[in-house]
Design a protein around this motif. Structure first.
Motif, PDB file in Angstrom:
ATOM      1  N   MET A   1       8.386   9.360  -1.016  1.00 48.71           N
ATOM      2  CA  MET A   1       8.903   8.531  -0.580  1.00 48.71           C
ATOM      3  C   MET A   1       8.288   7.917   1.167  1.00 48.71           C
ATOM      4  N   MET A   2       6.803   8.331   0.400  1.00 46.90           N
ATOM      5  CA  MET A   2       5.640   7.756   0.976  1.00 46.90           C
ATOM      6  C   MET A   2       4.577   7.531   0.474  1.00 46.90           C
ATOM      7  N   GLY A   3       4.221   5.468   0.715  1.00 47.96           N
ATOM      8  CA  GLY A   3       2.537   5.420   0.309  1.00 47.96           C
ATOM      9  C   GLY A   3       1.547   5.444   1.454  1.00 47.96           C
ATOM     10  N   ALA A   4       1.008   5.321   0.506  1.00 44.35           N
ATOM     11  CA  ALA A   4      -0.637   4.977   2.151  1.00 44.35           C
ATOM     12  C   ALA A   4      -0.710   2.960   2.061  1.00 44.35           C
ATOM     13  N   ALA A   5      -1.186   3.149   3.596  1.00 45.09           N
ATOM     14  CA  ALA A   5      -0.911   1.263   3.801  1.00 45.09           C
ATOM     15  C   ALA A   5      -2.764   1.636   4.026  1.00 45.09           C
ATOM     16  N   PRO A   6      -2.825   0.275   3.754  1.00 48.18           N
ATOM     17  CA  PRO A   6      -4.513  -0.243   4.587  1.00 48.18           C
ATOM     18  C   PRO A   6      -4.486   0.166   5.242  1.00 48.18           C
TER      19      PRO A   6
ATOM     20  N   ALA B   1       2.561  -2.112  -0.384  1.00 47.36           N
ATOM     21  CA  ALA B   1       1.573  -2.304   0.964  1.00 47.36           C
ATOM     22  C   ALA B   1       0.620  -2.340   1.318  1.00 47.36           C
ATOM     23  N   ALA B   2      -0.549  -2.547   0.012  1.00 41.32           N
ATOM     24  CA  ALA B   2      -1.434  -3.396  -0.137  1.00 41.32           C
ATOM     25  C   ALA B   2      -1.065  -4.689  -0.339  1.00 41.32           C
ATOM     26  N   LYS B   3      -0.201  -5.189  -1.428  1.00 35.58           N
ATOM     27  CA  LYS B   3       0.240  -7.248  -1.701  1.00 35.58           C
ATOM     28  C   LYS B   3       0.803  -7.961  -0.354  1.00 35.58           C
TER      29      LYS B   3
END
Length: 310
Positions: A99-104, A268-270
């Protein structure tokens, strides 16, 4: 660590205090929280019956300070966006790596913190409709956090977007700027001669019933939210004969979804690149949480409220 702790005796049901640091499980990473966004459901829990002494909060952006012991998380120092059933309203939270995503690196934590509940709900619900390229999609409650993401994502998917809001004169321009092709006051105002292929309903009650009535044969309604607190009553003829042919209602429960990490990273990228806008309508330090919650629960906020954890 410091955290917003539930306290029935405190103004707004919360107080800023000290609580033990979280202890991550092997498949959890420890994250230093830098921003969190508020959702109607958790704000209602804080005001209406949450047990005393707990730390609520679903959405948070931050930085990994201790990777998961099983090696499944990004390394220490990675900016991340996280989702959990509790623990976001604190300086640190332990997060399951699924439930975690990398962010820029250059992403605004406040903007990124709006993604988990609102962005994921909109993305996953839209996928339930299947391909929407060139098809009419109705989004009810379009001025809310989920609704605004849903308008943008439906437009990116190539849909003809019909956005429903209680006050089109006040919010129509903003919704059109996000990608709405039409703005209506409610599902009842959708032309019966131009039915919609799909509905993402954030409202429930009469709006859900009226939106279902505007579905074309073969269409589907995804019930994402029920903010009215009302039940749904369907007239007998709506579910029978030609009018009821091959239309469906699909329930939706975000915590029951799997594989959320890649979607969080994509969203997050968008947001960081400006393809999606988080529509933050209130932002401030967590010392002003009560102010933000009042505005949210009184429905004076259209968009997202963000707390900076300082």
């Amino acid at each position: 660590m410091r955290a917003l702790i539930t306290d029935p005796e405190a103004p707004g049901g919360l107080r800023l205090g000290e609580t033990p640091d979280p202890v991550p499980a092997p498949d959890e990473a420890l994250v230093r929280v830098t921003a969190t966004s508020l959702n109607h459901g958790e704000a209602s829990m804080a005001r209406q019956g949450a047990p005393a002494g707990v730390v609520l909060g679903w959405d948070a952006a931050g930085v990994v300070v201790r990777p998961a012991d099983d090696g499944s998380s990004p390394p220490a120092g990675t900016p991340v966006v996280t989702l959990g059933l509790a623990g976001a309203w604190a300086e640190q939270r332990a997060v399951n790596t699924g439930m975690m995503g990398a962010a820029p690196e250059d992403a605004d934590p406040g903007a990124i913190s709006t993604i988990p509940v609102a962005g994921l709900s909109a993305l996953r619900a839209l996928r339930r409709l299947g391909p929407v390229l060139g098809r009419r999609v109705l989004i009810t409650g379009a001025t809310g956090g989920v609704g605004r993401y849903a308008v943008q994502l439906a437009r990116l998917a190539g849909a003809h977007v019909v956005a429903s809001t209680g006050d089109p004169s006040a919010h129509g321009d903003a919704l059109r700027s996000l990608g709405a092709d039409e703005v209506v006051a409610g599902p009842d105002d959708v032309d019966v001669d131009e039915p919609v292929y799909g509905v993402l309903d954030m409202v429930g009650g009469h709006a859900l019933v009226a939106a279902y009535d505007r579905l074309a044969p073969g269409g589907a309604l995804v019930a994402v939210g029920r903010v009215t607190g009302e039940g749904e009553t369907f007239p007998y003829t709506m579910l029978s004969g030609d009018r009821g042919h091959d239309r469906s209602i699909v329930s939706f429960y975000l915590p029951g979804e799997s594989g959320l990490g890649p979607d969080l990273t994509w969203l997050a990228a968008k947001v960081a690149s400006g393809v999606l806008t988080p529509q933050i309508s209130w932002r401030g330090p967590w010392a002003k949480t009560a102010e933000a919650m009042d505005a949210l629960l009184d429905r004076r906020l259209h968009g997202k409220a963000v707390l900076d954890i300082t």
